[in-house]
Structure formats: structure tokens, C-alpha cells
Design an enzyme around this catalytic site. Structure first.
Site, mmCIF file in Angstrom:
data_model
loop_
_atom_site.group_PDB
_atom_site.id
_atom_site.type_symbol
_atom_site.label_atom_id
_atom_site.label_comp_id
_atom_site.label_asym_id
_atom_site.label_seq_id
_atom_site.Cartn_x
_atom_site.Cartn_y
_atom_site.Cartn_z
ATOM 1 N N SER A 145 0.853 -1.178 0.000
ATOM 2 C CA SER A 145 0.000 0.000 0.000
ATOM 3 C C SER A 145 0.891 1.231 0.000
ATOM 4 O O SER A 145 2.032 1.186 0.477
ATOM 5 C CB SER A 145 -0.866 0.008 1.266
ATOM 6 N N TYR A 158 -1.376 -0.360 10.587
ATOM 7 C CA TYR A 158 -1.613 -0.778 9.204
ATOM 8 C C TYR A 158 -0.451 -0.358 8.315
ATOM 9 O O TYR A 158 0.089 -1.165 7.549
ATOM 10 C CB TYR A 158 -2.919 -0.186 8.671
#
Length: 168
Positions: A145, A158
Site C-alpha cells: 500500500s 496498518y
């Protein structure tokens, strides 16, 4: 058994939607047989039926698995081996994010995210890469990501898990 047709097989995690589903469809169009992994059996069944209508001569095998459970990577590996499925492309796409201040995360949610984003991705590489190495062919695509490139407020764990993916 997919190997009997001597075609290439792609295993895609998180294949029930989003990026994983799109990658699976691209690989199907390129002639790969598929082993699709996701938590939602209903969505996997729908995708299999759609993909069969697109490419009826290709095999689409589905397996329901929750990669936030530590036993799932080995179960997936055993499933493939029991069916003589030789994975040529491993796409580690499954992932989840939790948000908020770190002191607000539940321990269970934090553990599940780390198991999914870090442990399962690593374990699947560990299980499938020796076969690729032995055949001297195969590819692994680990999906990270943009959050993995920097700290992200209220997505710290995250972003850190995706940084692991980038660095792994």
C-alpha cells in the site's frame, strides 16, 4: 487436478473483490488456471461461475480461508498439494486495515491484522517458494500500500504492516 493439463496456475488471496478480483480476472484472460482464496465462500462461488462463462476451458478452483488465522497458510498449501496444484504465480493480496489511535485498537483486531498482513503473506511465500525454486520458475507478487512508504496518523499499525510487505 490442474497440473494434468500442463497449464500455469495462479493463486490469488483476497480474490473475492477489489484488487484481488481484478488481478484474478487479468490472469484468467492471460490463460492461467486459478486457485482463488477468500473468506467469503458465496462471493468466491459467484466469481467462479462468472469466470467459467468467460473462459470455460480453464479451471477455477476456490477455497474459503481466513488468513487472519495462523493455520490458514499451511492449510492452503496442503490443499494445493493434495490436488497436485503447482502454483506458478502467488499473489498475496489479502489484507485489512484498522484505524484509530493505537490505544483504541482491540488486541484481537490488532493480532488479526498482523496475522493477515504480515504472517500469512510471509508463510505463503515460505511454503510455495521452494517448489518454484526447484522448478526454476515462478513468481510472487506481494501487494502492499502507499501507506507502507510512510507513517500514517491513525493508521500506524496498518502502515507499519504494509511497510513490512514493501521491505520483505
Amino acid at each position: 487436478m490442474l497440473d494434468e493439463k500442463n497449464r500455469k496456475v495462479a493463486l490469488v488471496t483476497g480474490a473475492s473483490g477489489g484488487i484481488g478480483r481484478e488481478i484474478a480476472e487479468i490472469l484468467l484472460a492471460k490463460g492461467y488456471d486459478l486457485l482463488l482464496i477468500a473468506r467469503s465462500l458465496g462471493k468466491l462461488e459467484e466469481i467462479r461461475e462468472k469466470f467459467k462463462s468467460i473462459a470455460s476451458d480453464q479451471t477455477v478452483t476456490i477455497l474459503q480461508a481466513d488468513l487472519s488465522r495462523s493455520e490458514s497458510p499451511k492449510m492452503i498449501f496442503d490443499f494445493a498439494n493434495d490436488r497436485n496444484i503447482s502454483v506458478d504465480i502467488l499473489v498475496n493480496n489479502a489484507g485489512v486495515g484498522i484505524s484509530g489511535a493505537i490505544d483504541e485498537y482491540s488486541e484481537e483486531a490488532l493480532l488479526k491484522m498482523i496475522l493477515l498482513n504480515v504472517f500469512s503473506l510471509t508463510a505463503l511465500c515460505k511454503y510455495f517458494s521452494p517448489q518454484m525454486k526447484e522448478r526454476r520458475s515462478g513468481n510472487i507478487l506481494n501487494i502492499a500500500s502507499l501507506g507502507g512508504y510512510q507513517p500514517v496518523p491513525y493508521l500506524a499499525a496498518y502502515a507499519a504492516s504494509k511497510s513490512y510487505v514493501l521491505n520483505f
